[in-house]
Motif scaffolding. Structure first.
Motif, short mmCIF file in Angstrom:
data_model
loop_
_atom_site.label_atom_id
_atom_site.label_comp_id
_atom_site.label_asym_id
_atom_site.label_seq_id
_atom_site.Cartn_x
_atom_site.Cartn_y
_atom_site.Cartn_z
N ASN A 82 -26.24 43.29 27.01
CA ASN A 82 -27.35 42.31 27.06
C ASN A 82 -28.49 42.72 26.13
O ASN A 82 -29.62 42.95 26.56
N TYR A 119 -31.03 41.51 36.28
CA TYR A 119 -32.37 42.04 36.02
C TYR A 119 -33.37 41.14 36.74
O TYR A 119 -33.37 39.92 36.54
N PHE A 121 -37.05 39.52 37.45
CA PHE A 121 -38.32 39.32 36.76
C PHE A 121 -39.39 38.89 37.75
O PHE A 121 -39.10 38.28 38.78
N GLU A 126 -42.22 37.54 31.95
CA GLU A 126 -40.90 38.15 31.99
C GLU A 126 -39.79 37.10 31.98
O GLU A 126 -38.75 37.28 31.35
N ARG A 127 -40.02 35.99 32.69
CA ARG A 127 -39.02 34.91 32.68
C ARG A 127 -38.79 34.39 31.27
O ARG A 127 -37.65 34.21 30.82
N TYR A 129 -39.36 35.97 28.49
CA TYR A 129 -38.72 37.02 27.71
C TYR A 129 -37.21 37.03 27.96
O TYR A 129 -36.41 37.12 27.01
N TYR A 130 -36.80 36.94 29.21
CA TYR A 130 -35.38 36.94 29.52
C TYR A 130 -34.70 35.66 29.07
O TYR A 130 -33.51 35.67 28.71
N ARG A 131 -35.42 34.54 29.06
CA ARG A 131 -34.83 33.32 28.52
C ARG A 131 -34.54 33.51 27.03
O ARG A 131 -33.49 33.10 26.52
N ARG A 133 -34.00 36.36 25.51
CA ARG A 133 -32.89 37.29 25.39
C ARG A 133 -31.56 36.60 25.70
O ARG A 133 -30.56 36.81 25.01
N LEU A 146 -29.75 32.65 33.48
CA LEU A 146 -31.00 32.81 34.22
C LEU A 146 -30.80 32.32 35.65
O LEU A 146 -30.15 31.28 35.88
N PHE A 172 -32.18 37.57 35.67
CA PHE A 172 -31.40 37.37 34.45
C PHE A 172 -30.09 38.11 34.65
O PHE A 172 -30.08 39.28 35.04
#
Length: 416
Positions: A82, A119, A121, A126-127, A129-131, A133, A146, A172
């Motif tokens: 990831n 992971y 969030f 953070e949400r 950021y992970y979207r 990624r 997600l 995530f």
């Protein structure tokens, strides 16, 4: 000797008297075409691919202790791909694909379990950021998803959702991620390398390099001098010390990462859960023990042991996200020596000494890279060109400013 269910069944009727050692224990020869310094996961996988995939011969792996006595047996066994940036994403996805067929290739039970990694969030930032990624991963061919708070709660209802120091907003997930048995990975690669003619030489510590006119000629060891045309170093947290014997100073610091195992419990953790706000992650082994760890120690060390302040910090992270863990007993802990690079990403490259190559700087994520690391390093040794997925892992990127700024890939030692 080929393993199979039928063979196990048949051996049960013979008192298991037909099993043979998994590999030979030869004495070192005077000269090899390739010497791999380090008998951990990366060194053994390099030797295996060098012999099998690239059809090279006269290969030796030198290990100062016993095979698998270093970081490959001192980690938390997580495998994942990831990653966000193009310098890392193709490499780790390549490694993930190798993991998925590795048990069949090696004919060895590595206990690869792709139960997923989640992971958590805790904020809108953070949400987002992970979207980002997740989108990057899907564009590079990896899987990502997600999870809303409701979806996450349905999957892992035992987390602290209602009275948490850091409220959980969602997660995530990479569904193909999971765990593998660290010892079995070392044994499987060692057996595979031995089958293809590699000499696995244990209790043979490298004490120096013989370099003539800028070219490697061989290595000095506790069992005498051994000549070689090419030498690859894959010694993880000892990279700085070993390469210093060749007159090199690396952009690496060594830190201890402590891991912990609890008493055996009934199945409760569905996969790997990572609590970023407390830098804590946890999974459950096939024996039922909970395996978890947190931050690296905040000071440089080569000691494979723990300390109580870090035990307290990791357990605080555990209690913050899973209060029920306060009733679980710890059985054991260990420390692995992490070779922390300045940007959190590894080095697979030639050095300024002709015939001397380096594989290091894996930070806290070396185990999951074991198959791709060995394949890419073997490619470099055999062809003198970097593997297409490892072109960014140059040694000179720190001097030239070509850093791989992968947030979350590995802690930068300068920030500890």
């Amino acid at each position: 000797m080929k393993f199979s269910g039928f063979r196990v069944f048949a051996e049960a009727f013979k008192g298991h008297s037909g099993w043979k050692p998994l590999w030979r224990n030869p004495d070192p020869k005077p000269f090899y075409d390739y010497i791999i310094v380090g008998g951990g996961g990366h060194g053994l996988s390099t030797a295996y691919y060098l012999a099998k995939t690239f059809r090279q011969s006269r290969i030796a792996v030198l290990e100062k202790g016993w095979l698998g006595s270093g970081n490959v047996g001192r980690n938390t066994t997580v495998i994942r791909s990831n990653y966000l940036l193009p310098g890392n994403a193709p490499f780790y996805e390549f490694s993930m694909k190798l993991w998925e067929g590795l048990e069949q290739e090696l004919n060895f039970n590595l206990m690869v379990s792709q139960r997923g990694a989640i992971y958590l969030f805790h904020s809108d930032w953070e949400r987002d950021y992970y979207r980002r990624r997740a989108n990057s991963m899907m564009l590079s061919g990896a899987d990502a998803r997600l999870l809303s708070r409701e979806e996450l709660r349905a999957m892992v209802p035992f987390l602290n959702y209602t009275n948490a120091r850091f409220p959980i907003h969602g997660g995530f997930m990479q569904a193909r991620a999971g765990t593998a048995r660290h010892d079995a990975v070392a044994w499987g690669y060692a057996r595979g390398a031995d089958i293809h003619g590699v000499d696995l030489i244990q209790n043979c510590e490298v004490t120096g390099f013989r370099i003539v006119d800028g070219t490697i000629r061989g290595v000095e060891t506790s069992r005498g001098y051994i000549g070689a045309s090419k030498v690859g170093v894959a010694v993880a947290g000892s990279s700085s010390r070993v390469m210093a014997m060749a007159g090199m100073r690396l952009p690496i610091e060594s830190h201890v990462l402590q891991a912990f195992v609890t008493e055996g419990l009934k199945p409760m953790i569905p996969g790997v859960i990572m609590f970023g706000a407390g830098n804590f992650f946890i999974s459950q082994s096939d024996k039922g023990g909970l395996v978890f760890c947190g931050h690296i120690d905040g000071y440089n060390s080569y000691a494979q042991r723990g300390n109580l302040p870090m035990v307290e910090e990791v357990c605080e992270g555990a209690m913050a996200v899973m209060p029920m863990l306060g009733r679980v007993r710890l059985l054991r802990q260990w420390g692995g020596i992490m070779d922390m690079s300045m940007d959190g990403s590894p080095i697979i490259d030639r050095t300024n000494i002709k015939g001397l190559y380096l594989n290091g700087g894996w930070c806290v994520g070396g185990f999951k890279a074991t198959p791709a690391s060995g394949h890419a390093f073997a490619h470099l040794l055999a062809t003198d060109t970097p593997h297409e997925t490892a072109r960014a892992y140059r040694l000179d990127r720190f001097a030239k400013g070509y850093l791989i700024d992968e947030g979350g890939a590995g802690a930068q030692p300068s920030l500890q």
